[in-house]
Design an enzyme around this catalytic site. Structure first.
Site, PDB file in Angstrom:
ATOM      1  N   SER A 142       0.847  -1.192   0.000  1.00 45.62           N
ATOM      2  CA  SER A 142       0.000   0.000   0.000  1.00 45.62           C
ATOM      3  C   SER A 142       0.878   1.235   0.000  1.00 45.62           C
ATOM      4  O   SER A 142       2.076   1.185   0.329  1.00 45.62           O
ATOM      5  CB  SER A 142      -0.872  -0.007   1.259  1.00 45.62           C
ATOM      6  OG  SER A 142      -1.524   1.224   1.469  1.00 45.62           O
ATOM      7  N   TYR A 155      -2.831  -0.502  10.468  1.00 47.29           N
ATOM      8  CA  TYR A 155      -2.722  -0.743   9.034  1.00 47.29           C
ATOM      9  C   TYR A 155      -1.365  -0.296   8.505  1.00 47.29           C
ATOM     10  O   TYR A 155      -0.699  -1.016   7.751  1.00 47.29           O
ATOM     11  CB  TYR A 155      -3.853  -0.014   8.306  1.00 47.29           C
ATOM     12  CG  TYR A 155      -3.947  -0.360   6.842  1.00 47.29           C
ATOM     13  CD1 TYR A 155      -4.503  -1.570   6.432  1.00 47.29           C
ATOM     14  CD2 TYR A 155      -3.499   0.519   5.862  1.00 47.29           C
ATOM     15  CE1 TYR A 155      -4.597  -1.901   5.086  1.00 47.29           C
ATOM     16  CE2 TYR A 155      -3.591   0.206   4.522  1.00 47.29           C
ATOM     17  CZ  TYR A 155      -4.142  -1.008   4.134  1.00 47.29           C
ATOM     18  OH  TYR A 155      -4.227  -1.324   2.805  1.00 47.29           O
TER      19      TYR A 155
END
Length: 297
Positions: A142, A155
């Protein structure tokens, strides 16, 4: 003039987190290019629904990526049914948001376990097959791997971890002709991202990003780019493409984010208090309902 076959034709591909979202999109694109696809996830019924839509040969296995024994059993079943996989995509992931001070530590830990530990378990369960086939492992990471975002500590930590893990694994197996790629993706139109927009803190944070950084990209577009990277055994793939340039300035991102957060977070909190979101998206809720897997031995 005959159409060239994809390099993926008749090869066995494994996709984790394949019940919906990007995982389902990857499974469809791999199948359209001729691969036999093994779909892994925690929701057998939803996995079967995806499998039924694929144009080529496929099957599904209900398994938690953090359950090492379960993943090794699935790997053996896939090997027996389809032959040794030569493509493995570690896509399974969950997210939660909100202030770390209010985080449910069990939920925070679950994000780390699924995203980071689950990716490592996936690689370990299929590594012998990848060594035998000189295959390719794609780790879905990501933009969060390169920097940080307030209210998304679990995250960000997990995605930074999977990036580092993939770099280490690549160096370890390169001489054995196994490729390891990292997919850097931004906002993708999945239920997890749509769910995030239902929470004021995450919706506002995304809304204050520059226009290119807050754009949400269709699953089909992201999946196509990632599967093309699999075909070409690329060491990295960026969707959208401008994310590649972020590598050049990633060292500057944390102080810039801190400066902006110092200014914006008090204003946003005054408008609507920040609260913990719990696991995001239908996949996250299903994961929470199923409960954690047995501890890794």
């Amino acid at each position: 003039m005959p159409v060239a076959r994809s390099p993926l034709y008749a090869r066995t591909a494994v996709v984790t987190g394949a019940a919906r979202g990007l995982g389902a999109g990857l499974a469809r694109d791999l199948s359209r290019r001729g691969a036999r696809v093994a779909l892994l996830g925690r929701e057998e019924r939803t996995l079967a629904e995806v499998s039924d839509t694929l144009p080529g040969e496929s099957a599904c296995w209900e398994v938690d990526v953090t359950d090492a024994d379960g993943m090794f059993r699935a790997a053996a079943d896939i090997r027996a049914r389809f032959g040794p996989p030569s493509i493995v995509v570690a896509n399974a992931g969950v997210a939660e948001g909100g202030p770390f001070a209010e985080a449910d530590l069990a939920v925070w830990r679950r994000v780390i376990e699924v995203n980071l530990v689950g990716s490592a378990v996936t690689a370990r369960a299929f590594l012998a097959d990848l060594l035998a086939t000189h295959g390719y492992f794609l780790q879905v990471a990501s933009l969060a791997s390169m920097g940080t975002s307030p209210m998304m500590s679990a995250y960000c930590a997990s995605k930074a971890g999977v990036e580092s893990f993939a770099h280490a694994l690549r160096a370890e197996v390169a001489h054995q002709h196994v490729g390891v790629g990292i997919a850097y993706i931004n906002w993708t139109d999945t239920d997890m991202v749509r769910d995030a927009d239902e929470h004021a803190v995450l919706r506002e944070l995304r809304g204050h990003m520059p226009a290119p950084a807050r754009k949400v990209h269709p699953v089909a577009h992201v999946a196509d780019r990632l599967v093309t990277a699999v075909e070409r055994r690329r060491p990295s793939v960026y969707v959208p493409g401008w994310l590649r340039a972020m590598q050049l300035v990633r060292g500057a991102m944390p102080p810039v984010v801190t400066m902006l957060s110092r200014r914006e977070l008090p204003r946003l909190a005054a408008a609507e208090p920040f609260t913990a979101t719990g696991l995001l998206g239908a996949g996250g809720r299903a994961d929470q309902a199923a409960g954690p897997a047995a501890p890794i031995p």
